[in-house]
Enzyme design. Structure first.
Site, short mmCIF file in Angstrom:
data_model
loop_
_atom_site.label_atom_id
_atom_site.label_comp_id
_atom_site.label_asym_id
_atom_site.label_seq_id
_atom_site.Cartn_x
_atom_site.Cartn_y
_atom_site.Cartn_z
N CYS A 9 6.00 8.04 -6.11
CA CYS A 9 5.03 7.24 -5.78
C CYS A 9 4.25 5.41 -6.59
O CYS A 9 4.37 5.69 -8.08
CB CYS A 9 3.96 8.03 -5.99
SG CYS A 9 2.32 7.84 -6.38
N CYS B 13 2.15 6.37 -9.81
CA CYS B 13 2.97 7.00 -10.60
C CYS B 13 3.25 6.21 -11.03
O CYS B 13 3.84 6.18 -13.03
CB CYS B 13 3.55 8.20 -10.66
SG CYS B 13 2.60 9.74 -9.08
#
Length: 406
Positions: A256, A259
């Site tokens: 991600c 992230c």
């Protein structure tokens, strides 16, 4: 995004031949290397060319532009000279993209979490390289390498770790969210979709001490294997913080973009956490080896742990996984979209492999059985724990540690 791999950082320029010497002298990871000053450079007999290369690469790494390191270094110019070039020259001579040029000529901005801590300034310590890692690009990297001031010239007296971190302590007027923190909740889709509730109590220590975890990677150093060749046996989580406090970042999905951005901005502060005696760990709830290889050490240079039972993630949700759907949690959520744009601006690559609906967060766990000192819950996709709060809690933990004699 600037990689935490030393090989990526030094590139193919003048610093590459120094790698064995850097390893010998303890400059074996990127966050530590970037706090090097002129006195440190002289101690390992760096040439002027190598000092210029160090200045260029540190400046580029702060702005997630390390891919231009070899070309800019080969020009023979130092950072101030490169910044005096026109937009046209930067594009034609170095192939720099227009958006990257804007980031390159921004003398103040760094690709970090825009928390209150990053906006505060103070006089750094004379003998504390930790504080130097937080000097702004304007004061730390805009000077020429041939005229770098020594620590004795720029400072009048020594300071303790506590005073050098004063600039990152929360000031009056800052709204501290408490030991259980989360971003604000807002109705979505004109009030048709309600945000998921989050618990407002810290997780009991009993819920996390016996969690079974497996170490997938070590903390990155020069020369280490890219991954642990032989799978390490499972261990109790309490072993992690038996002797030192620990920060555990629970990653929703290592591919991600949000992230990866969170992990990178936190690990960039590794010297600060080391000075406070705090360890850094990333926790995954899903083990996809290719994803781990892409994540470490490019976006995270610390140890990566596998929580097979997702127990840390359940603890963040008060005993159950905190989940959200892509449509309701992202498409109809302005805060999540803003988080995505913040990460996208850093030039981070992304993919969509793995499970991405389980929310993550962050724990700060005290040494021994002292329990959870702070936890942050990812209410919206891409929420980051405020760096000011994380450093403040870690500073408080350090002040509570007994002396060596005790």
């Amino acid at each position: 995004m600037g990689s935490f791999s030393m090989e990526d950082f030094v590139g193919n320029g003048a610093l590459r031949e120094l790698l064995p010497k850097l390893l010998e002298e303890g400059w074996d990871d990127v966050p530590t290397l970037k706090v090097m000053n002129s006195e440190d450079m002289d101690a390992i007999n760096m040439t002027t060319q190598q000092k210029i290369a160090m200045e260029i690469r540190s400046y580029l790494h702060d702005r997630a532009l390390i891919q231009y390191g070899d070309k800019l270094e080969a020009s023979g110019k130092c950072v101030p000279e490169l910044l005096n070039l026109s937009t046209k020259d930067l594009s034609s001579q170095f192939g720099m993209k227009r958006g990257h040029i804007a980031r390159f000529i921004d003398r103040i901005g760094e690709c970090e979490d825009p928390s209150p801590a990053s906006k505060l300034t103070s006089t750094p310590s004379a003998n504390n390289s930790i504080s130097r890692s937080f000097m702004s690009a304007n004061s730390r990297q805009m000077r020429t390498t041939t005229n770098l001031p020594s620590r004795s010239d720029s400072m009048n007296n020594d300071k303790t770790i506590e005073s050098s971190l004063a600039s990152f302590k929360i000031k009056d007027g800052y709204i501290f969210k408490g030991i259980v923190a989360a971003a604000p909740a807002e109705p979505r889709a004109c009030g048709c979709v309600q945000p998921p509730p989050v618990i407002d109590k810290v997780s009991p220590y009993a819920d996390i001490e016996n969690i079974s975890i497996q170490k997938l990677t070590p903390t990155y150093k020069i020369g280490l294997e890219r991954l642990v060749k032989n799978k390490t046996p499972p261990m109790k989580a309490s072993e992690l913080w038996r002797d030192q406090p620990a920060v555990l970042v629970c990653i929703r999905r290592p591919g991600c973009i949000m992230c990866r951005a969170e992990a990178h901005q936190l690990y960039a502060k590794k010297p600060i956490f080391e000075a406070l005696g705090v360890q850094l760990f990333a926790v995954l709830h899903e083990h996809i080896e290719s994803e781990v290889k892409d994540f470490w050490p490019r976006y995270w240079g610390g140890a990566v742990l596998f929580d097979r039972g997702m127990e840390f993630f359940k603890a963040l949700g008060g005993g159950k996984l905190l989940k959200d759907k892509f449509l309701s949690g992202f498409v109809f959520n302005p805060r999540a979209i803003a988080n995505y744009k913040r990460a996208k601006a850093l030039g981070i690559d992304q993919n969509f492999k793995g499970e991405g609906e389980i929310k993550g967060g962050l724990f700060i766990v005290g040494r021994g059985k002292s329990g959870v000192a702070y936890q942050f819950i990812e209410r919206n996709f891409g929420d980051w724990a405020p760096l000011a709060e994380v450093i403040e809690i870690c500073t408080q933990l350090q002040s509570k540690l007994p002396s060596i004699g005790e």
